[in-house]
Design an enzyme around this catalytic site. Sequence first.
Site, mmCIF file in Angstrom:
data_model
loop_
_atom_site.group_PDB
_atom_site.id
_atom_site.type_symbol
_atom_site.label_atom_id
_atom_site.label_comp_id
_atom_site.label_asym_id
_atom_site.label_seq_id
_atom_site.Cartn_x
_atom_site.Cartn_y
_atom_site.Cartn_z
ATOM 1 N N LYS A 185 0.855 -1.181 0.000
ATOM 2 C CA LYS A 185 0.000 0.000 0.000
ATOM 3 C C LYS A 185 0.889 1.228 0.000
ATOM 4 O O LYS A 185 1.183 1.822 1.041
ATOM 5 C CB LYS A 185 -0.947 0.009 1.208
ATOM 6 C CG LYS A 185 -2.152 0.925 0.991
ATOM 7 C CD LYS A 185 -3.001 0.443 -0.169
ATOM 8 C CE LYS A 185 -4.123 1.383 -0.518
ATOM 9 N NZ LYS A 185 -4.818 1.006 -1.744
ATOM 10 N N SER A 244 -8.437 -0.501 -5.409
ATOM 11 C CA SER A 244 -8.785 -0.096 -4.046
ATOM 12 C C SER A 244 -10.293 0.093 -3.918
ATOM 13 O O SER A 244 -11.046 -0.846 -4.084
ATOM 14 C CB SER A 244 -8.012 1.166 -3.651
ATOM 15 O OG SER A 244 -6.743 0.829 -3.149
#
Length: 622
Positions: free
Chosen positions: A212, A413
Amino acid sequence: MRTAWRIIVRVISSLWRVINFVRECILNLFLLVIILVGIAVWGLVSHDTTTPRTLNTSQALVLNLDGIIVEQPSQDKKISKLIGQEFLGSNSKLRQENPLFDLVKAIRQAKEDKSITGIVLDLHNFAGGDQPSLNYIGQALQEFKSSGKPIYAYGDNYSQAQYYLASYADHLYLSPLGAVDLHGMATNNLYFKTLLDNLKVSSHIFRVGTYKSAVEPFLRDDMSPAARDADTRWITQLWQGYLTTVSANRKITPQQLFPGAEAIIAALQANGGNSAQYAVDAHLVDGLKTHADVEQLLTDKFGWDNQQKSFKQISIYDYTSPSKALDDKPNIAVIVANGAIMDGPASDGNVGGETTAQQIREARLDPEIKTIILRVNSPGGSVTASEQIREELMAVKKAGKPIVVSMGGLAASGGYWISTPADFIIASPTTLTGSIGIFGVINTVENTLGTIGVHTDGVSTSPLADISMTKALPESVTQMMQLTIDNGYHNFVNLVAQSRHMTPEQVNAIAQGHVWTGEDAKQNGLVDALGNFDDAVNKAQSLAHLQKASLKWIQEDPTWVDALLSQMQVSAAARLPDQIKAWLPAPLAEVMTKVQQQPGLLNQQTDPQNRYAWCINCGVIN
């Protein structure tokens, strides 16, 4: 008595000023309405009273694309159609955004149109689009060619995006002084750690996921090894996808198309640096021609139009499809989620959780709509807004209406979060998806203020209430935020596991914020099939057991108030940065541009819990 009289006079005077103010407001508002109505009438009359062109029974459809390809036009584009481009000025987005599905529809209609006998690709003002969009247009061009009608392309120079479309042409020509700019792909992001340190800004980062990398600009001055490995994988696949498609169009090998920097330099050294001749020798183009040569060639093919003083042609922007019978009643709703996912109503270029949920609800409550296609082209955004959209999609499932997700260039996402309720997910091989992870960012400036002698102090009934960007973040708040982020990631993984019929452990192994191409996502079980929007329509028709598919595009239409507010924003805000950048040194102006292209770091953080499922670095490709 005098005092009482003065008070009465003051009251009457004040009341009179109020009445005058209200009167002026009403008159100004009335005048504004008259002006807007006048503009609309003028626009309609000016379009209707233009000298009609001679209808050619044999002409070329010119794809003189100006600007970028978009899934859905921004609010400014819709407003420009509402009140006429001439009133928005030369910088209007009318010619800067080209709706993907409108272009494909026009090309397919031209295939059946007997008055259109060929296509000419004029791409010198074309700025590009994501690879799945270009591939979808390319498919329409292939269908056009299958009818026996030729496609010509000519350019002074070709960028990579321009050349991608030009490669579909039967006849591809280049200026004798031109070049085909094939250089590969790269990602370049800005990193702010040293800047934040120098400014003494405290960045409190909360995240889950090894890959991430959205928050790395706050934590580092460079890319982490894990992010570098992940980005290298997907960008290499995108470049190989480009080479495979274009080389197949040109009937050469990928190695011939792009032999590498050293081989290209060696070839240029051998021919004296002649980029145009290199393009011919490498079979990138079919020949070198001047503008006059191309005009004569196209005149011989399509004939001469004395009125236009050019070969017989019609621009893609002027092309109207032949009249057809009215379509059947729509039975498939298409809802487009294009842009970052924000809380509240949709804004220009962003997905509004409130707006999109309402559009889904409209389709759910429409008895004529039997199934929904959600077209996703989004890097994600607010977890709260993403969940708002997902919950409404779950209500659609409970109503018994199938959902098909069609992924565009980007569905990562939060873009994947809203895809989880789908009965079937279709992605392009070069779609960027996955990036299953959560992060949060809270910046405080207590140290910055301290250096100039400003300090914050006060009292609170609980450490949880003592939150301010001018004070250090309490340890209890830090712990609570990380727990909330962990919970958000846990929920994300479970949503994916339930929808994809996997275990949480299996999802976690391919999650951790890892970005995947559509091809990898198919192998990892994150999508069901590789294809394009047409495949999504066919699948929706099959799932709903429909004899014929008829689409209803659900989208917001602008009002006159939107038009007025938009123009005020354009005048007051949009043009100012460009004027400022014009006075800046070129390197600094470029930095400002890069900051604008790297959204989400300095703005658009609206989630009430500061939780984001956002692949900020996805798709920032040079």
